[in-house]
Design a protein around this motif. Structure first.
Motif, short mmCIF file in Angstrom:
data_model
loop_
_atom_site.label_atom_id
_atom_site.label_comp_id
_atom_site.label_asym_id
_atom_site.label_seq_id
_atom_site.Cartn_x
_atom_site.Cartn_y
_atom_site.Cartn_z
N HIS A 177 4.34 10.44 -7.24
CA HIS A 177 5.31 10.77 -8.28
C HIS A 177 4.81 10.47 -9.69
O HIS A 177 5.56 10.61 -10.66
N GLY A 178 3.55 10.05 -9.82
CA GLY A 178 2.99 9.79 -11.14
C GLY A 178 3.71 8.68 -11.88
O GLY A 178 3.92 8.77 -13.09
N PRO A 208 6.20 -0.37 -13.53
CA PRO A 208 7.61 -0.66 -13.79
C PRO A 208 8.55 0.44 -13.29
O PRO A 208 9.62 0.15 -12.74
N ALA A 209 8.15 1.70 -13.46
CA ALA A 209 8.99 2.81 -12.98
C ALA A 209 9.03 2.82 -11.45
O ALA A 209 10.08 3.10 -10.85
N LEU A 210 7.91 2.49 -10.82
CA LEU A 210 7.86 2.44 -9.36
C LEU A 210 8.77 1.32 -8.84
O LEU A 210 9.48 1.49 -7.85
N GLU A 211 8.75 0.18 -9.51
CA GLU A 211 9.64 -0.92 -9.13
C GLU A 211 11.10 -0.46 -9.09
O GLU A 211 11.83 -0.73 -8.14
N MET A 256 0.83 -1.20 0.00
CA MET A 256 0.00 0.00 0.00
C MET A 256 0.86 1.25 0.00
O MET A 256 0.63 2.20 -0.74
N ARG A 257 1.91 1.24 0.83
CA ARG A 257 2.80 2.39 0.88
C ARG A 257 3.59 2.54 -0.42
O ARG A 257 3.90 3.65 -0.85
N CYS A 258 3.88 1.42 -1.07
CA CYS A 258 4.53 1.49 -2.38
C CYS A 258 3.63 2.19 -3.39
O CYS A 258 4.09 3.06 -4.16
N LEU A 259 2.35 1.85 -3.40
CA LEU A 259 1.43 2.48 -4.34
C LEU A 259 1.26 3.96 -4.05
O LEU A 259 1.09 4.77 -4.98
N LEU A 260 1.30 4.35 -2.78
CA LEU A 260 1.23 5.77 -2.45
C LEU A 260 2.44 6.51 -3.03
O LEU A 260 2.31 7.62 -3.56
N LYS A 262 -3.37 16.44 -11.96
CA LYS A 262 -2.98 16.51 -13.36
C LYS A 262 -1.52 16.92 -13.55
O LYS A 262 -0.83 16.44 -14.46
N GLU A 263 -1.02 17.81 -12.69
CA GLU A 263 0.35 18.30 -12.86
C GLU A 263 1.38 17.41 -12.16
O GLU A 263 2.46 17.20 -12.69
N SER A 264 1.05 16.90 -10.98
CA SER A 264 2.02 16.13 -10.19
C SER A 264 1.81 14.62 -10.25
O SER A 264 2.77 13.86 -10.19
N TYR A 265 0.56 14.20 -10.35
CA TYR A 265 0.26 12.77 -10.29
C TYR A 265 0.06 12.15 -11.67
O TYR A 265 -0.35 10.99 -11.78
N ALA A 266 0.33 12.90 -12.73
CA ALA A 266 0.26 12.39 -14.12
C ALA A 266 -1.11 11.79 -14.45
O ALA A 266 -1.21 10.72 -15.05
#
Length: 328
Positions: A67-68, A72-75, A58-62, A284-288
């Motif tokens: 960071h939008g 794969p980029a989050l990994e 859950m904290r990973c998804l936050l 829209k600007e920060s969370y893509a």
């Protein structure tokens, strides 16, 4: 099979010191225990590969929402960034989840609507901290483009079926002269700190006023909205509930021109309700989130709910720890 044991610190972790980040402030201010209890264990009985605990994922998804980032980029970022590892609960020696693990957990949250319970628990804690004041609720909606292309328009004289969109849940919506193929996010925001209290997600064809009643919590003193939200029936329901109607009035065929008093009233309301644009700007600007990532309403709703959780946590920190404040 049991959940993995993570976060056991070694000497190397003690030496890897970095400055306090906003993630550390979030971790300090939120009691993760009730959220962990809502998510529960992911591993069943019997042998098998240990699963990553749900609270860690859950904290990973936050982190991904803030960071939008795609999965794969989050990994990659969780693997490489110390601040990400610390917030999620990984030591330097822990193996971090791959993007398919993150995807499967997202599916679990979507299927069981656990994200709604997490959102409610975060808001309960924010209310306990005195951040949700209930002086007024600001309601608004915004278009979010679908990831799938719109149905292909047939050429003149075309015979046969039209090529459908890959996203079968998305629809066309129009505001003014601009048309959008996708979805619409509707929010009810607490007036004082623009914390999001209610979220509804629909396809873009749904008008602003249709889900509006679901955005009103019922314990606020007033409701602010633009002209799209006013109806006689809604006005009557607000009066009956003892909530002040601060919905802007609009002209109609019987009164094509608003009287000066109503125009002035609309101007005063507009100044207050303008703050509801803040969350959409962040999304829209920060969370893509100008264009959504997924191809159906359920998955995109999950993305919007996750974004609301992430936004409220960041607003909590910026309110409790204003920029320039010296750490205690």
């Amino acid at each position: 099979m049991v959940d993995r044991v993570l976060g056991q610190l070694s000497l190397a972790d003690g030496l890897a010191v970095s400055d306090e980040t906003i993630f550390d402030l979030v971790a300090k201010e939120i009691d993760w225990g009730p959220i962990d209890g809502l998510l529960g264990a992911r591993s069943g009985a019997g042998p098998g590969t240990a699963s990553y605990p749900a609270p860690v994922l859950m904290r990973c998804l936050l982190l991904g929402a803030w960071h939008g980032l795609s999965d794969p980029a989050l990994e990659a970022q969780i693997r490489d960034r110390l601040s990400f590892r610390r917030f999620a609960g990984f030591s330097l020696s822990d193996r971090t989840p791959d993007h398919s693990t993150l995807w499967r957990f997202r599916e679990e949250l979507t299927r069981e609507r656990l994200i709604d319970k997490v959102f409610e628990e975060i808001n309960r804690q924010l209310e306990d901290k005195g951040l949700i004041v209930k002086r007024g609720t600001l309601v608004d909606a915004s278009f979010l483009q679908a990831r799938g292309r719109p149905p292909k328009q047939p050429k003149k004289g075309h015979q046969g079926p039209v090529k459908p969109s890959a996203d079968k849940d998305a629809r066309w919506g129009k505001k003014g002269k601009k048309s959008t193929f996708g979805y619409k996010m509707h929010i009810g925001v607490d007036q004082d700190h623009t914390l999001i209290r209610r979220v509804e997600v629909s396809d873009a064809s749904v008008t602003d006023t249709e889900p509006a009643d679901a955005l009103i919590s019922g314990d606020e003193r007033a409701v602010y909205g633009d002209q799209a939200y006013y109806t006689h029936a809604r006005h009557a329901r607000l009066v009956e509930a003892g909530i002040k109607d601060r919905l802007m009035r609009r002209p109609n065929k019987h009164h094509p021109e608003l009287p000066p008093r109503q125009k002035r009233r609309n101007q005063l309301i507009a100044k207050v309700r303008a703050a509801v644009e803040r969350p959409f700007a962040v999304f829209k600007e920060s969370y893509a989130m100008r264009r959504l990532r997924f191809f159906n309403l359920a998955a995109n709703r999950m993305q919007c709910m996750l974004a609301a959780c992430a936004y409220n946590l960041r607003r909590m920190v910026s309110t409790l720890h204003p920029p320039g404040e010296k750490p205690a």
